[in-house]
Scaffold this motif. Structure first.
Motif, mmCIF file in Angstrom:
data_model
loop_
_atom_site.group_PDB
_atom_site.id
_atom_site.type_symbol
_atom_site.label_atom_id
_atom_site.label_comp_id
_atom_site.label_asym_id
_atom_site.label_seq_id
_atom_site.Cartn_x
_atom_site.Cartn_y
_atom_site.Cartn_z
ATOM 1 N N ASP A 19 0.832 -1.194 0.000
ATOM 2 C CA ASP A 19 0.000 0.000 0.000
ATOM 3 C C ASP A 19 0.872 1.251 0.000
ATOM 4 O O ASP A 19 1.870 1.333 0.725
ATOM 5 N N SER A 20 0.488 2.222 -0.794
ATOM 6 C CA SER A 20 1.208 3.480 -0.840
ATOM 7 C C SER A 20 0.787 4.371 0.322
ATOM 8 O O SER A 20 -0.237 4.142 0.976
ATOM 9 N N ALA A 26 -5.969 7.782 2.376
ATOM 10 C CA ALA A 26 -7.369 7.744 1.947
ATOM 11 C C ALA A 26 -8.214 6.903 2.894
ATOM 12 O O ALA A 26 -9.377 7.233 3.171
ATOM 13 N N LEU A 27 -7.638 5.817 3.399
ATOM 14 C CA LEU A 27 -8.383 4.942 4.295
ATOM 15 C C LEU A 27 -8.541 5.548 5.675
ATOM 16 O O LEU A 27 -9.577 5.369 6.328
ATOM 17 N N THR A 218 -8.212 6.158 -3.545
ATOM 18 C CA THR A 218 -8.336 7.608 -3.374
ATOM 19 C C THR A 218 -9.529 7.973 -2.502
ATOM 20 O O THR A 218 -9.732 9.146 -2.178
ATOM 21 N N THR A 219 -10.328 6.985 -2.138
ATOM 22 C CA THR A 219 -11.450 7.136 -1.215
ATOM 23 C C THR A 219 -11.450 5.903 -0.308
ATOM 24 O O THR A 219 -10.738 4.931 -0.582
ATOM 25 N N PRO A 220 -12.251 5.901 0.745
ATOM 26 C CA PRO A 220 -12.313 4.700 1.599
ATOM 27 C C PRO A 220 -13.194 3.600 1.024
ATOM 28 O O PRO A 220 -13.680 2.737 1.761
ATOM 29 N N GLN A 251 -9.313 -2.912 8.556
ATOM 30 C CA GLN A 251 -8.781 -2.477 9.842
ATOM 31 C C GLN A 251 -8.312 -1.024 9.801
ATOM 32 O O GLN A 251 -8.326 -0.328 10.821
ATOM 33 N N LEU A 252 -7.922 -0.579 8.607
ATOM 34 C CA LEU A 252 -7.425 0.794 8.453
ATOM 35 C C LEU A 252 -8.539 1.804 8.194
ATOM 36 O O LEU A 252 -8.304 3.013 8.295
ATOM 37 N N GLY A 253 -9.732 1.344 7.838
ATOM 38 C CA GLY A 253 -10.823 2.279 7.627
ATOM 39 C C GLY A 253 -11.615 2.096 6.351
ATOM 40 O O GLY A 253 -12.429 2.956 5.999
ATOM 41 N N LEU A 254 -11.410 0.979 5.617
ATOM 42 C CA LEU A 254 -12.184 0.741 4.399
ATOM 43 C C LEU A 254 -13.667 0.652 4.754
ATOM 44 O O LEU A 254 -14.047 -0.037 5.693
ATOM 45 N N GLN A 255 -14.504 1.352 3.965
ATOM 46 C CA GLN A 255 -15.931 1.398 4.256
ATOM 47 C C GLN A 255 -16.756 0.491 3.347
ATOM 48 O O GLN A 255 -17.697 -0.149 3.796
ATOM 49 N N LYS A 256 -16.406 0.475 2.051
ATOM 50 C CA LYS A 256 -17.153 -0.355 1.106
ATOM 51 C C LYS A 256 -16.200 -1.072 0.168
ATOM 52 O O LYS A 256 -15.191 -0.505 -0.251
#
Length: 293
Positions: A19-20, A26-27, A218-220, A251-256
Motif C-alpha cells: 500500500d502506498s 485515503a483509508l 483515493t477514497t475509503p 482495519q485501516l478504515g475501508l468502508q465499502k
C-alpha cells in the motif's frame, strides 16, 4: 474481459504491491466503527452456462436477473456502455429486484468515454445521469472506464469532465493506457486529481497487465475487477491474497468493497465467487447481503 489475457501463466508475478502512503491516507481520513459493506458480483447475469449451477436448469431467460439478485448483491452493469437508455427503460430492470440491498454499477456510455473521449460530452452525460433515476435505491457507484488509447495527454479532458459531474453520485475511474503507469508524474497527477474530487479508483487484477493492479485507493471505498483464469490454481492464491489485503484495509478504515469477478470463461464465475465469499466470511466483520452462490 480481454484486458491482459495471456496463455502462459507460469512467468506471471501475481503478488500485490504494498500500500502506498496515499492509499493509507485515503483509508484513514474517515475512520468509522461501522462494519465493512461488501458487494460481490459478476459482469452480467444472463450467462446461460450458470443454469444448473446458480439458476434452475430450466430457468426462463427472462427470470435470470431475478435469480441473479437472489445470489449476488451487485452487478457490473454493461448495457449502459452500449446505449443511453431513458429512466423508464432502466426501471424495467430495477423493478425486478426484491433484495433491497442490491446495487447496479452502471458503466459510462462508450459514446462519452471512447468516442467523445470526455470532450463535448455534456448533453450525453446529462441524458445518462437523468436515466440513472430509473435505478432508484438500487443505484451503486458508476464505472468510468477509459480506453487503452486514452493517455495522459488527455489529462485536461479528464480533469474538466470529472469536475463537472454531480458529486452526489459516486464514480470510480479505470485507466488502461500504459503511460499512466510508466510516467510517474502522470500517475501522481491522476491519483491526486481523483483524491481531491473524492472520486474512486478501479483496480483491475488481470494476468497480462500487472501495472493495472496499482493498489491505489483515493477514497475509503475499493472497486476491484478480478480476472481469473478458469479456476487455475493461481486464481485461488490470488483470491487469498485479496482477502488478506481487504482485511488489512478494513482495519485501516475501508468502508465499502465492490468486487467484480471475471473469468476468461464466464461459466467459472459462480465457483470463483463461492470460494471468495467463503474466505471473506471467515472474518466476522464483514456484512454480506444475500450471497448464496
Amino acid at each position: 474481459m480481454e484486458l491482459g489475457h495471456v496463455q502462459d501463466l507460469s512467468e506471471i508475478d501475481f503478488s500485490l504491491a504494498p500500500d502506498s502512503a496515499s492509499t493509507l491516507s485515503a483509508l484513514q481520513r474517515q475512520q468509522t466503527t461501522a462494519p465493512l459493506q461488501v458487494y460481490i458480483g459478476a459482469p452480467k447475469w444472463g450467462e446461460k452456462s450458470w443454469k444448473g449451477i446458480i439458476y434452475p436448469k430450466k430457468a426462463n431467460d427472462k427470470e435470470l436477473l431475478i435469480r441473479y439478485s437472489q445470489n449476488f448483491n451487485t452487478v457490473e452493469f454493461g448495457p449502459t456502455f452500449y446505449n443511453i437508455y431513458n429512466a423508464a427503460q432502466i426501471s424495467n430492470w430495477a423493478t425486478q429486484i426484491s433484495n433491497p440491498d442490491f446495487k447496479f454499477c452502471p458503466k459510462f456510455p462508450q459514446l462519452i468515454t471512447h468516442i467523445s473521449r470526455l470532450g463535448n460530452a455534456r448533453e450525453n452525460t446529462d441524458k445518462f445521469y437523468h436515466s440513472l433515476k430509473g435505478f432508484g435505491d438500487h443505484l451503486g457507484p458508476l464505472l468510468l472506464q477509459l480506453g487503452e488509447n486514452f493517455s495522459p495527454k488527455s489529462f485536461t479532458n479528464l480533469k474538466n469532465y470529472l469536475e463537472g459531474l454531480d458529486p452526489a453520485i459516486k464514480v470510480h475511474v479505470e485507466i488502461r493506457n500504459k503511460n499512466w503507469f510508466v510516467d510517474q508524474e502522470a500517475r501522481k497527477d491522476f491519483f491526486e486529481l481523483l483524491k481531491s474530487l473524492h472520486v474512486g479508483t478501479v483496480i483491475s487484477d488481470t494476468a497480462g497487465r500487472r501495472d493495472c493492479v496499482h493498489m491505489e485507493l483515493t477514497t475509503p471505498n475499493a472497486m476491484i475487477r478480478f480476472v481469473g483464469n478458469n479456476l487455475h490454481e493461481s486464481d485461488y492464491r490470488r483470491m487469498d491474497d485479496w482477502v488478506a489485503r481487504i482485511t488489512t484495509w478494513q482495519q485501516l478504515g475501508l468502508q465499502k468493497l465492490w468486487f467484480f469477478m471475471h473469468q476468461n470463461d464466464e461459466r467459472y464465475v459462480p465457483q470463483a465467487c463461492a470460494y471468495f465469499i467463503e474466505q471473506l466470511t471467515l472474518n466476522p466483520a464483514y456484512r454480506l447481503a444475500r450471497l448464496n452462490s
